[in-house]
Write a protein that holds these residues in place. Structure first.
Motif, PDB file in Angstrom:
ATOM      1  N   VAL A   1       0.932  -1.339  -0.262  1.00  0.00           N
ATOM      2  CA  VAL A   1       0.419   0.080  -0.095  1.00  0.00           C
ATOM      3  C   VAL A   1       1.058   1.744  -0.160  1.00  0.00           C
ATOM      4  O   VAL A   1       0.771   2.107  -0.854  1.00  0.00           O
ATOM      5  CB  VAL A   1      -1.107   0.139   0.897  1.00  0.00           C
ATOM      6  CG1 VAL A   1      -1.729   1.363   0.867  1.00  0.00           C
ATOM      7  CG2 VAL A   1      -1.863  -1.445   1.273  1.00  0.00           C
ATOM      8  N   GLU A   2       2.176   1.956   0.925  1.00  0.00           N
ATOM      9  CA  GLU A   2       3.229   2.463   0.941  1.00  0.00           C
ATOM     10  C   GLU A   2       3.287   2.143  -0.362  1.00  0.00           C
ATOM     11  O   GLU A   2       3.434   3.910  -0.827  1.00  0.00           O
ATOM     12  CB  GLU A   2       3.579   2.470   2.063  1.00  0.00           C
ATOM     13  CG  GLU A   2       4.596   3.963   2.567  1.00  0.00           C
ATOM     14  CD  GLU A   2       3.583   4.832   3.121  1.00  0.00           C
ATOM     15  OE1 GLU A   2       4.146   5.772   2.686  1.00  0.00           O
ATOM     16  OE2 GLU A   2       2.351   4.671   3.904  1.00  0.00           O
ATOM     17  N   LYS A   3       3.779   1.616  -0.889  1.00  0.00           N
ATOM     18  CA  LYS A   3       4.647   1.285  -1.855  1.00  0.00           C
ATOM     19  C   LYS A   3       3.604   1.899  -3.056  1.00  0.00           C
ATOM     20  O   LYS A   3       4.581   2.412  -3.961  1.00  0.00           O
ATOM     21  CB  LYS A   3       5.597  -0.118  -2.426  1.00  0.00           C
ATOM     22  CG  LYS A   3       6.451  -0.133  -2.819  1.00  0.00           C
ATOM     23  CD  LYS A   3       7.168  -1.435  -3.612  1.00  0.00           C
ATOM     24  CE  LYS A   3       8.463  -1.397  -4.037  1.00  0.00           C
ATOM     25  NZ  LYS A   3       9.158  -2.439  -4.229  1.00  0.00           N
ATOM     26  N   ARG A   4       2.928   1.640  -2.955  1.00  0.00           N
ATOM     27  CA  ARG A   4       1.665   2.082  -4.054  1.00  0.00           C
ATOM     28  C   ARG A   4       1.455   3.589  -4.070  1.00  0.00           C
ATOM     29  O   ARG A   4       1.595   3.916  -5.314  1.00  0.00           O
ATOM     30  CB  ARG A   4       0.102   1.484  -3.898  1.00  0.00           C
ATOM     31  CG  ARG A   4      -0.569   2.431  -5.133  1.00  0.00           C
ATOM     32  CD  ARG A   4      -1.506   1.019  -5.639  1.00  0.00           C
ATOM     33  NE  ARG A   4      -2.703   1.406  -6.064  1.00  0.00           N
ATOM     34  CZ  ARG A   4      -3.893   0.973  -6.604  1.00  0.00           C
ATOM     35  NH1 ARG A   4      -4.204   0.504  -5.209  1.00  0.00           N
ATOM     36  NH2 ARG A   4      -4.809   1.084  -7.081  1.00  0.00           N
ATOM     37  N   LYS A   5       1.420   4.358  -3.516  1.00  0.00           N
ATOM     38  CA  LYS A   5       1.486   5.848  -2.721  1.00  0.00           C
ATOM     39  C   LYS A   5       2.713   6.294  -3.102  1.00  0.00           C
ATOM     40  O   LYS A   5       2.431   7.269  -3.702  1.00  0.00           O
ATOM     41  CB  LYS A   5       1.036   5.450  -1.483  1.00  0.00           C
ATOM     42  CG  LYS A   5       0.318   7.428  -0.802  1.00  0.00           C
ATOM     43  CD  LYS A   5       0.637   7.300   0.993  1.00  0.00           C
ATOM     44  CE  LYS A   5      -0.161   9.072   0.849  1.00  0.00           C
ATOM     45  NZ  LYS A   5       0.492   9.215   2.931  1.00  0.00           N
ATOM     46  N   ILE A   6       3.923   5.907  -2.823  1.00  0.00           N
ATOM     47  CA  ILE A   6       4.451   6.672  -3.056  1.00  0.00           C
ATOM     48  C   ILE A   6       4.881   6.600  -4.258  1.00  0.00           C
ATOM     49  O   ILE A   6       5.762   8.124  -4.962  1.00  0.00           O
ATOM     50  CB  ILE A   6       6.075   6.616  -2.505  1.00  0.00           C
ATOM     51  CG1 ILE A   6       5.943   6.416  -0.495  1.00  0.00           C
ATOM     52  CG2 ILE A   6       7.482   6.695  -2.790  1.00  0.00           C
ATOM     53  CD1 ILE A   6       6.480   5.164  -0.313  1.00  0.00           C
ATOM     54  N   MET A   7       5.112   5.391  -4.996  1.00  0.00           N
ATOM     55  CA  MET A   7       5.249   5.549  -7.221  1.00  0.00           C
ATOM     56  C   MET A   7       4.294   6.684  -7.486  1.00  0.00           C
ATOM     57  O   MET A   7       4.589   7.268  -8.728  1.00  0.00           O
ATOM     58  CB  MET A   7       5.076   4.341  -7.178  1.00  0.00           C
ATOM     59  CG  MET A   7       5.546   3.637  -8.245  1.00  0.00           C
ATOM     60  SD  MET A   7       6.905   3.534  -8.815  1.00  0.00           S
ATOM     61  CE  MET A   7       6.986   4.247 -10.663  1.00  0.00           C
ATOM     62  N   ASN A   8       3.408   6.244  -7.100  1.00  0.00           N
ATOM     63  CA  ASN A   8       1.820   7.533  -7.552  1.00  0.00           C
ATOM     64  C   ASN A   8       2.789   9.148  -7.615  1.00  0.00           C
ATOM     65  O   ASN A   8       2.227   9.429  -8.151  1.00  0.00           O
ATOM     66  CB  ASN A   8       0.761   7.135  -7.450  1.00  0.00           C
ATOM     67  CG  ASN A   8      -0.252   5.977  -7.715  1.00  0.00           C
ATOM     68  OD1 ASN A   8      -0.021   5.839  -9.047  1.00  0.00           O
ATOM     69  ND2 ASN A   8      -0.538   5.799  -6.929  1.00  0.00           N
ATOM     70  N   GLU A   9       2.882   8.802  -6.323  1.00  0.00           N
ATOM     71  CA  GLU A   9       3.620  10.232  -6.020  1.00  0.00           C
ATOM     72  C   GLU A   9       4.908  10.427  -6.864  1.00  0.00           C
ATOM     73  O   GLU A   9       5.011  12.140  -7.222  1.00  0.00           O
ATOM     74  CB  GLU A   9       4.140  10.885  -4.740  1.00  0.00           C
ATOM     75  CG  GLU A   9       2.651  11.051  -3.298  1.00  0.00           C
ATOM     76  CD  GLU A   9       3.493  10.692  -2.163  1.00  0.00           C
ATOM     77  OE1 GLU A   9       4.528  10.853  -1.741  1.00  0.00           O
ATOM     78  OE2 GLU A   9       2.402  10.611  -1.005  1.00  0.00           O
ATOM     79  N   ILE A  10       5.489   9.815  -7.214  1.00  0.00           N
ATOM     80  CA  ILE A  10       6.739   9.799  -7.927  1.00  0.00           C
ATOM     81  C   ILE A  10       6.611  10.510  -9.239  1.00  0.00           C
ATOM     82  O   ILE A  10       6.905  10.608  -9.679  1.00  0.00           O
ATOM     83  CB  ILE A  10       7.739   9.072  -7.901  1.00  0.00           C
ATOM     84  CG1 ILE A  10       8.245   8.544  -6.143  1.00  0.00           C
ATOM     85  CG2 ILE A  10       8.635   8.821  -9.343  1.00  0.00           C
ATOM     86  CD1 ILE A  10       8.508   6.942  -6.601  1.00  0.00           C
ATOM     87  N   LEU A  11       5.089  10.084  -9.805  1.00  0.00           N
ATOM     88  CA  LEU A  11       4.679   9.114 -11.147  1.00  0.00           C
ATOM     89  C   LEU A  11       4.608  11.024 -11.765  1.00  0.00           C
ATOM     90  O   LEU A  11       4.213  11.315 -12.614  1.00  0.00           O
ATOM     91  CB  LEU A  11       3.727   8.553 -11.318  1.00  0.00           C
ATOM     92  CG  LEU A  11       3.941   6.726 -11.810  1.00  0.00           C
ATOM     93  CD1 LEU A  11       3.304   5.881 -11.929  1.00  0.00           C
ATOM     94  CD2 LEU A  11       5.316   6.884 -12.934  1.00  0.00           C
ATOM     95  N   THR A  12       4.035  11.428 -10.330  1.00  0.00           N
ATOM     96  CA  THR A  12       3.092  13.064 -10.646  1.00  0.00           C
ATOM     97  C   THR A  12       4.222  13.933 -10.465  1.00  0.00           C
ATOM     98  O   THR A  12       3.720  15.012 -11.474  1.00  0.00           O
ATOM     99  CB  THR A  12       1.812  12.836  -9.663  1.00  0.00           C
ATOM    100  OG1 THR A  12       1.524  12.150  -8.685  1.00  0.00           O
ATOM    101  CG2 THR A  12       1.569  14.635  -9.672  1.00  0.00           C
ATOM    102  N   HIS A  13       5.162  13.189  -9.820  1.00  0.00           N
ATOM    103  CA  HIS A  13       6.489  14.781 -10.026  1.00  0.00           C
ATOM    104  C   HIS A  13       7.129  14.499 -11.523  1.00  0.00           C
ATOM    105  O   HIS A  13       7.307  15.572 -12.065  1.00  0.00           O
ATOM    106  CB  HIS A  13       7.059  14.295  -8.360  1.00  0.00           C
ATOM    107  CG  HIS A  13       8.882  14.936  -9.427  1.00  0.00           C
ATOM    108  ND1 HIS A  13       8.766  16.538  -8.624  1.00  0.00           N
ATOM    109  CD2 HIS A  13       9.886  14.717  -9.177  1.00  0.00           C
ATOM    110  CE1 HIS A  13       9.933  16.999  -9.047  1.00  0.00           C
ATOM    111  NE2 HIS A  13      10.333  15.970  -8.829  1.00  0.00           N
ATOM    112  N   LEU A  14       6.829  13.357 -11.494  1.00  0.00           N
ATOM    113  CA  LEU A  14       7.653  13.086 -13.147  1.00  0.00           C
ATOM    114  C   LEU A  14       6.883  13.571 -14.055  1.00  0.00           C
ATOM    115  O   LEU A  14       7.467  13.927 -15.430  1.00  0.00           O
ATOM    116  CB  LEU A  14       7.899  11.507 -13.452  1.00  0.00           C
ATOM    117  CG  LEU A  14       8.932  11.255 -12.582  1.00  0.00           C
ATOM    118  CD1 LEU A  14       9.308   9.089 -12.919  1.00  0.00           C
ATOM    119  CD2 LEU A  14      10.652  11.905 -12.551  1.00  0.00           C
ATOM    120  N   LYS A  15       5.490  13.863 -14.161  1.00  0.00           N
ATOM    121  CA  LYS A  15       4.348  14.743 -15.132  1.00  0.00           C
ATOM    122  C   LYS A  15       4.523  13.231 -16.610  1.00  0.00           C
ATOM    123  O   LYS A  15       3.501  14.291 -17.454  1.00  0.00           O
ATOM    124  CB  LYS A  15       4.801  16.255 -15.414  1.00  0.00           C
ATOM    125  CG  LYS A  15       4.696  16.695 -13.888  1.00  0.00           C
ATOM    126  CD  LYS A  15       5.433  17.953 -14.746  1.00  0.00           C
ATOM    127  CE  LYS A  15       5.075  19.400 -13.742  1.00  0.00           C
ATOM    128  NZ  LYS A  15       5.800  20.593 -14.234  1.00  0.00           N
TER     129      LYS A  15
END
Length: 205
Positions: free
Chosen positions: A78-92
């Motif tokens: 769950v935490e990994k999924r949340k962090i990965m989505n944050e990274i992808l948002t940052h990468l645009k």
């Protein structure tokens, strides 16, 4: 099911099925990459997604923390999924790329990131008419042998395609070679021949 998960933003599943990948990839990573390719091609987003995947590959290659994160079994799903989505948002990155990695995270398969990216790039290489020929030998091939192998692999190509050869040395195959060109796989290694012989000898008479 996999294609549906990756292509959440595609309204019609039948549309995705109209696009055929240029080569077949049979690994789990290959199936994820193929799903992404199919959805992206259907929506005419291949150039954008290719750019996204190059961005992620660059991050994998240059950022040790990111590489360790996606490969770590210690971070819960769950935490990994949340962090990965944050990274992808940052990468645009775009929606298709985000959906792919969200699916990987949801299925606890983010450790496949590097191989999924590599598989997608292989699909794009074939899409552009370039076919990768992978040759594994027990010892490094000399120039003469490599040229002979190249000639043989050229015979698998269709008109307009060009060949890229990737060589790998693996002493574990014992001799001979393993060749993969496009979706064709030929195992002529000594190790495989020995396994088949051993299996034959173990069969009851």
């Amino acid at each position: 099911m996999l294609r549906t998960s990756v292509g959440r933003c595609v309204s019609s599943r039948s549309m995705a099925q109209q696009v055929r990948p240029p080569i077949k990839l049979y690994s789990t990573e290959g199936r994820y990459a193929t799903a992404l390719y199919t959805v992206s091609a259907t929506q005419q987003k291949l150039p954008d997604v290719e750019k996204d995947m190059t961005t992620i590959k660059t991050l994998m290659d240059t950022n040790k923390d990111f590489k360790n994160f996606v490969n770590s079994p210690l971070v819960n799903r769950v935490e990994k999924r949340k962090i990965m989505n944050e990274i992808l948002t940052h990468l645009k990155v775009g929606a298709h790329t985000t959906n792919l990695f969200d699916t990987l995270a949801e299925n606890n398969r983010l450790a496949m990131t590097g191989n999924v990216v590599k598989s997608f790039q292989e699909l794009m290489t074939a899409h552009k008419g370039q076919i990768v020929g992978k040759v594994t030998t027990a010892e490094k091939m000399d120039a003469s042998t490599e040229q002979e192998v190249r000639k043989v692999l050229q015979s698998f190509l269709k008109q307009g395609q060009t060949l890229q050869i990737e060589t790998k040395v693996d002493a574990g195959i014992g001799g001979g070679m393993i060749v993969q060109v496009g979706d064709k796989y030929i195992d002529m290694s000594v190790a495989t021949k020995k396994r088949k012989l051993d299996a034959l000898l173990e069969m009851p008479v």
